[in-house]
Design an enzyme around this catalytic site. Structure first.
Site, PDB file in Angstrom:
ATOM      1  N   SER A 189       0.829  -1.198   0.000  1.00  0.00           N
ATOM      2  CA  SER A 189       0.000   0.000   0.000  1.00  0.00           C
ATOM      3  C   SER A 189       0.877   1.267   0.000  1.00  0.00           C
ATOM      4  O   SER A 189       1.721   1.400  -0.880  1.00  0.00           O
ATOM      5  CB  SER A 189      -0.946  -0.064   1.209  1.00  0.00           C
ATOM      6  N   ASP A 341      -9.864  -3.195  -5.831  1.00  0.00           N
ATOM      7  CA  ASP A 341      -9.006  -2.265  -5.093  1.00  0.00           C
ATOM      8  C   ASP A 341      -8.902  -0.977  -5.895  1.00  0.00           C
ATOM      9  O   ASP A 341      -8.572  -1.021  -7.087  1.00  0.00           O
ATOM     10  CB  ASP A 341      -7.617  -2.927  -4.935  1.00  0.00           C
ATOM     11  N   HIS A 371      -8.072  -4.715  -1.223  1.00  0.00           N
ATOM     12  CA  HIS A 371      -6.958  -3.942  -0.678  1.00  0.00           C
ATOM     13  C   HIS A 371      -6.711  -4.320   0.786  1.00  0.00           C
ATOM     14  O   HIS A 371      -7.641  -4.607   1.521  1.00  0.00           O
ATOM     15  CB  HIS A 371      -7.232  -2.442  -0.787  1.00  0.00           C
TER      16      HIS A 371
END
Ligand SMILES: *[C@@H]1O[C@H](CO)[C@@H](O)[C@H](O)[C@H]1NC(C)=O
Ligand SMILES: *[C@@H]1O[C@H](CO)[C@@H](O)[C@H](O)[C@H]1NC(C)=O
Ligand SMILES: *[C@@H]1O[C@H](CO)[C@@H](O)[C@H](O)[C@H]1NC(C)=O
Length: 401
Positions: A189, A341, A371
């Site tokens: 991320s 995502d 995600h």
């Protein structure tokens, strides 16, 4: 007492409401994901409520939830786990105990959390990095870089660069028995954003050129130029990560001024004179046809926001906005993207651009992925998906490092 009852009742009603928000049907452990999604939406709502009531900031509320997952460094039969400092930045180290004939590989792991949350101490990261150390017989380093909003850009990237440069010194590598030709930097991320930026910066620095053998980017965010890419539109309400929450929180990395997230939601925030950057993130050029679907490319609107934030045009925030010749020099790269995502297209575009520039890339796309999957690899929110993502990443490390 009455408040508690009211609070509990309200939570039940909200939960019942959100649990009826549908999620994509191909998702494994469908009901568990639906519960996680509903739980996240309720937390966001509570965070917003607390913020509006002046009790605490949205991000402080989430920080409390995240910190519940922190654990102390605990060694086991195979791995010694210690907390120490590298260049006065806190790091957690995973050091294999078994005797080794030869020098070990090393992985520097940069955690995610939208530049505002997360820590080397979180249980899911402990699980992941302990497993990495064990399976690869590797030394793993997990820095706690400074977080926004207290420490905005460029604090995080500067800390990551300092830790990596400290570790790459000959005497430090020697101390930990690390093979200088087998070092990877990984992150998920916003940790992926930092990894991509660190790797680019080091590659441009003659002293550190070619010192990293590989980089691994797990559902990374790679640009802050266009927030209306197909994945941002398709998955704007999640599951798990919504466009609104992602923008609200990650903006704090650049500023606490609330005009910026408002403008970003409308995709009308890039400053005058930034149009030359659009070609680097033009999804119409770089996304494979199957992801474009019915979407029509529209340029972000420029010059609407009066204030200017230097981070918006900085490749340390948006590693995608560099030229092909800057990409050419990058090392072996692993990219893992998840279908459901908002950040999917950032990863897909980086894969295309790196391959166009001749960089060897391994790309895993998880068709039913969401995600933050790694955050769901340990109790209490355990998903098989988390283990599948970790398994893919570690298999790649085993083959590549
Ligand atoms: C230690 O390593 C052995 C062999 O790889 C493994 O079977 C065992 O589960 C490991 N122990 C822990 C606590 O991870
Ligand atoms: C984006 O790509 C499309 C298709 O190749 C092209 O028509 C358009 O001019 C591009 N826009 C920018 C700003 O790069
Ligand atoms: C931006 O500046 C212009 C001209 O100074 C002004 O008219 C406009 O209201 C400002 N917009 C915002 C959002 O502050």
């Amino acid at each position: 007492m009455r408040y508690k009852t009211l609070f509990f009742g309200l939570s039940c009603i909200l939960f019942a409401y959100y649990i009826y928000t549908p999620i994509p049907e191909n998702i494994e452990e469908y009901w568990k994901v639906r519960i996680i999604d509903a739980g996240t939406k309720i937390s966001s709502l509570m965070g917003t409520l607390f913020e509006n009531m002046g009790i605490m900031k949205f991000e402080d509320f989430f920080n409390i939830l995240m910190k519940l997952q922190n654990i102390k460094p605990v060694s086991d039969e195979n791995i010694t786990v210690i907390d120490t400092d590298f260049s006065s930045i806190p790091v957690r180290l995973y050091l294999p105990k078994r005797k080794s004939e030869r020098q070990r590989p090393a992985v520097i792991y940069i955690h995610g959390g939208a530049f505002c949350f997360g820590s080397r101490k979180m249980l899911p990261y402990d699980f992941l990095n302990r497993l990495t150390a064990n399976k690869l017989d590797a030394v793993v380093i997990v820095p706690d870089y400074r977080l926004a909003p207290q420490y905005p850009f460029p604090a995080a990237i500067e800390d990551c660069v300092s830790v990596v440069k400290f570790f790459l010194q000959d005497k430090v590598l020697e101390k930990y028995g690390v093979d200088p030709s087998r070092i990877c930097i990984s992150g998920d991320s916003s940790g992926g954003t930092l990894v991509a930026a660190v790797t680019q910066l080091l590659q441009d620095d003659p002293k550190y050129k070619n010192k990293l053998k590989a980089q691994a980017l797990i559902y990374p965010g790679l640009q802050a130029i266009d927030t209306m890419m197909p994945s941002y539109q398709q998955y704007q309400h999640g599951p798990f990560l919504s466009r609104k929450v992602a923008i609200k929180v990650s903006c704090l990395y650049l500023t606490e001024d609330e005009e910026l997230p408002k403008a970003i939601l409308k995709n009308e925030y890039m400053p005058e004179g930034s149009r030359h950057l659009f070609k680097f993130v033009n999804w119409s050029d770089f996304l494979p046809a199957k992801y474009k679907k019915i979407h029509v490319y529209r340029e972000p609107i420029i010059g609407k926001l009066n204030a200017s934030y230097p981070g918006l045009v900085d490749s340390r925030v948006s590693p995608l906005i560099v030229t092909d010749s800057q990409l050419q020099r990058l090392p072996l790269t692993y990219v893992l993207t998840c279908e459901h995502d908002i950040l999917r297209d950032d990863g897909l575009i980086y894969v295309t651009r790196l391959r166009n520039a001749g960089v060897p890339v391994t790309h895993d796309h998880i068709e039913d992925g969401i995600h933050g999957a790694i955050a769901f690899s340990t109790a209490p929110v355990y998903l098989n998906l988390g283990l599948r993502v970790i398994d893919k990443y570690i298999s790649w490390l085993e083959e590549s490092l």
